[in-house]
Design an enzyme around this catalytic site. Sequence first.
Site: not given
Length: 1160
Positions: A306-308
């Site tokens: 998720h995300s980074m």
Amino acid sequence: MHRRSSGSPVEDDAEDPLISRTPSEPSGPNAVEPSERARPQVARTGTSFDLRRDHTGASTPRSRNSSTWRMPSSATTTLLPPDPRSSSAAMPLTSQRLLAEASPDAQSRSRPARLRSPWPCSILTALTSLLASLFLCAILRSFAARQTGGDGCGIPVMSPAFLHMAGFDTEHTRFASKYNLYLYREQGVDPFNHENLGLNGAPVLFLPGNAGSYRQVRSLAAEASRHYFEVVRHDQERLRSGTRSLDFFMIDFNEDMAAFHGQTLLDQAEYVNEAVAYILSLYHDPKRSRRDPELPDPSSVIIIGHSMGGIVARTTLTMSNYQANSVNTIITMSAPHAKPPVSFESDVVHTYKQINDYWREAYSQTWANNNPLWHVTLISIAGGSRDTVVPSDYASISSLVPETHGFTVFTSTIPDVWIGMDHLSITWCDQFRKAIIKSLFEIVDVRRASQTKPRAERMRVFKKWYLTGLEPIAERTLSQKEPNTLLTLEDQSNTILPQGQRLILRELGHRRSPNVHLLPVPPQGVAGKKFTLLTNQRFDKSGEQGTLEVLFCSVFPLQNGKFSTVFTMNMDFSGGNVGSTRLACKNAAEDAIHLPASTHFSKHPYDRAEPFSYLQYDLEDLAEHQFVAVVDKAQSPTKGWLLAEFSDSSDAVIRARLGLGGLLSAGLKMRLPANRPMLTEVKIPALYSSLLDYNLKIVRRNHGNQQELFTPLLRQSIPDPHESKFFVNVKDVNVNLHGVAPFMPPPLREQAAVGGVSFQLWTDPSCDSTVDISLHVDIASSLGELVMRYRTVFAAFPILVVALVLRKQFQVYDQTGYFITFTEGLDSALRSSLPMLLLAMSLLASSLATSSRLPPSDDPFHWPLNSTESPIDFTKNDLLLGSQDAFFWFLVPLFGLICVGVCVILNYIALALLSVLAFFYGIFKSKSGYIKRDDKRLVPGFHSTSVTVTNEASNLPIFSAPTPRKRMINTAILLLLVSTTIPYQFAYLVACIVHLATCVRAQWHAKETKSTTHYNFFNYTHSIFILMLWILPINILVLLVWAHNLVVHWFMPFSSHHNVLSIMPFILLVEAMTTGTMIPRVTTRFKYITSLILFSIAIYAAVYGVSYAYLLHHLANIFAAWLVGVYFFSSGFSVRRLWRVLEGDEGTSNSEPGSMKKKP
């Protein structure tokens, strides 16, 4: 009464302070008339002077301690006969102030105090700020109010249990004290205990994002456990094919912030590789696993980031401790693959470049054996416009991975999801998690060591679950299947429709018995023919007892010689007649496309309603078939309906032949006739930019009495990335897209950059009604699109403005001796350099966009094949505002205008803060015994006749400072800590705080003494403070990472950010200003260096400031080093002078040979 003058020169007060003085007429506080022989004499006399006037108006020297100004020995003072005509023109500013107090006409000749005040601004500055504020408010209001869709996400149900993998300790990783590894178990579903973890399936590893929690995985993991427990384990066919449960592991990064620090990103990737090796080792231990011993041990892990966390997942494959083929499937959610979310830290930018270059280089290899990522599939899922944390444009992987190994898709595209999601809801949204988990179960194959199916099969599964099925790359299974249904019909049956006639069923089960409707397939060779079928019923698979089944049939036996003697289904509608027609048919249920239901009661595509079922084939896909059989199996009348037809592309496809200018000026209007096909596709190539929003209106004009089977259904789509949006019961639509976006690297495929937006409109053609379509640019809504795409502009363009203001201030100061206020400098810049620079940058932006193009190639992925072919420049859109369209040249002056207003606002906020702090500082000074308006230490001396002060004397400290030894020790300690323990960003924060205190004292002294020299120093320190404030956000993010490490008790120093040269000039400059010493004027040609440095900072901030913002700190650091050099070298550099600068008493020296100066 003791009268006060403004301390301004008398000759030029009637003129604008920015007007240049002539070289033959010295003016300002730094006017020089040297007299070396007078210096020691004055130093030895120790005379003090009282500036009170006698009855003749002349000043006489008197010995009074309360109002005397001590003469520094370095002041070059010449005792001359009084000459009122020349004294004011030749003496420096401080001396002129003395004479002004002795002159009856001092007030008429003094510079007005209001012109020295930092608060007033010109009408031009005020109007510019007002206009900038209006634009900024309009942009923010549009961003907050633009249509982003409703919530729509279901709430997941879960019973989480997190098992800490305590065995993954320092023996396995050096980060064991900072990060942790957990295993998810669903209580009441997953059998487990502390002795046996119950590992039974394929391992999946979840990586949280920037400052994210490992607990965000619980919704996905809970759905995986429940879906296996309730569905998969009861399906013996799937179990035999290798489907097993999913064992969800997750890493606790302790809410670390990898988006702000490149080394943290690399540390996390190193830890992930070590965690993957440990997870795989768990399956080798029979005490921890419940796996079938006949199955191979897992050698690969599925990663969900998720995300980074998605960037960390890609980074793991580039690390030296990566075990080959230990990761073959990566699914990312809202991950910024293409660009770092912020460019404030150099390591993040460089790490991104290394990662992306590695992936591009791997997929550019000709042979699979040379590609270390050949077996890796990467799926990037974006939330869309509702994600206000990471721009969804950055989720695109079209510049990294070919479509054979991955693609980008939006949540609004995924069937049965059809909703945009924000940055956090994408981890828990119920509809979305179900689609993710079902797709994972379909790629699992525990019979293989990799635990997944081969790459090509995985890609087919992902396309099936994540794409609408309407994309050009969507695969159809009909041609790959063998006939499995024998359909027998009576020869005299009238169920065969005439060629070209549309099949319309308004009610299923009308005959109360199964019924067959045959549509003859048109002969091949007719270009552009397409078959479409839409119904509100679900298609039955072979053997299912539903209401509707669609078959594609050929006459039996097959004409191509492929004889099929075994049929799993036999459907006989002949009634036992001997003369009957037999058809060998294929079931089309697997190619069914779900569309959101569109009725008069529909509001959103994600409404809890049974979706429509849709089939679409090109005529070429039906080459083996002669008929389409629609089998109505309903035993009683139902509300089900069906529409099916063959249509021509000439009627179904409309290509708008207008450009962006035509859309802006007149918009697009068209009318669909009553005899139109069910599906009409409108392609608008000019509609491709993500910076513009549009308003689309669809109006139906009914002419018949027939009731509609369904209301208009609209699909908005772009080819790359795969973004589709559905609008049900459509009337008025806000159209926004993630097409060609600023700063995005070009795609690997040239055709991915063209095509524009396609609108597919499903309407009921049986109602004999026309449909009017109109499309117009929505300017108000388009303003909101600038926020997500250009957030970092406000870290770069304000520095452009501040640099030009400082440039103007130093130009005036070096020429006249006045350091004008920030608002005066801004007003002057607005009338000269700032508009010219913005105009030049606008022309440059237009030129770059016009010359931007991709290299031609015949390769399917458009990679360079030989040395003569130019490679793709993936950084060509990093310049200026990153626009790939010359149409948006006006954004440069627009953001320049807004940043002028932002700088004015910050200037007044800083002034207000300084005023408040100066008020409390004054209270403290009064309590400590300070006598107001009597601190005249700045004035070097006075004689009743005439006084001339050197440049050196005018730069005396205006307030006391710590001893030089103490300041040197403090500076040395701070630099030592920077080189060993703390990042230089912490030292920069300390410098900002120290300089804030300097500005507070400078403002208070300026208000109390009413001295122009004091105001000069305050204006100087205030402008430097404004510059440091704009540089502060670039440094604060790394400082947050460092502080977070201290909070989690991770005391290992950063491996980067310890270069003392990155902060030493700022520290020395701030230390020099803490003494109250004004920077000397530069009257030689070296003054152009100041202008050149500041102008270079302004140009860099405009051209590269958004993409490489971290370098703005280093450029400002170079400027600080130059100012420190001006302090040290203005009168020649020596050890003695260095000591005097640190002491803050440049005026105290002894020039006599052999003289000694006592240290304080």
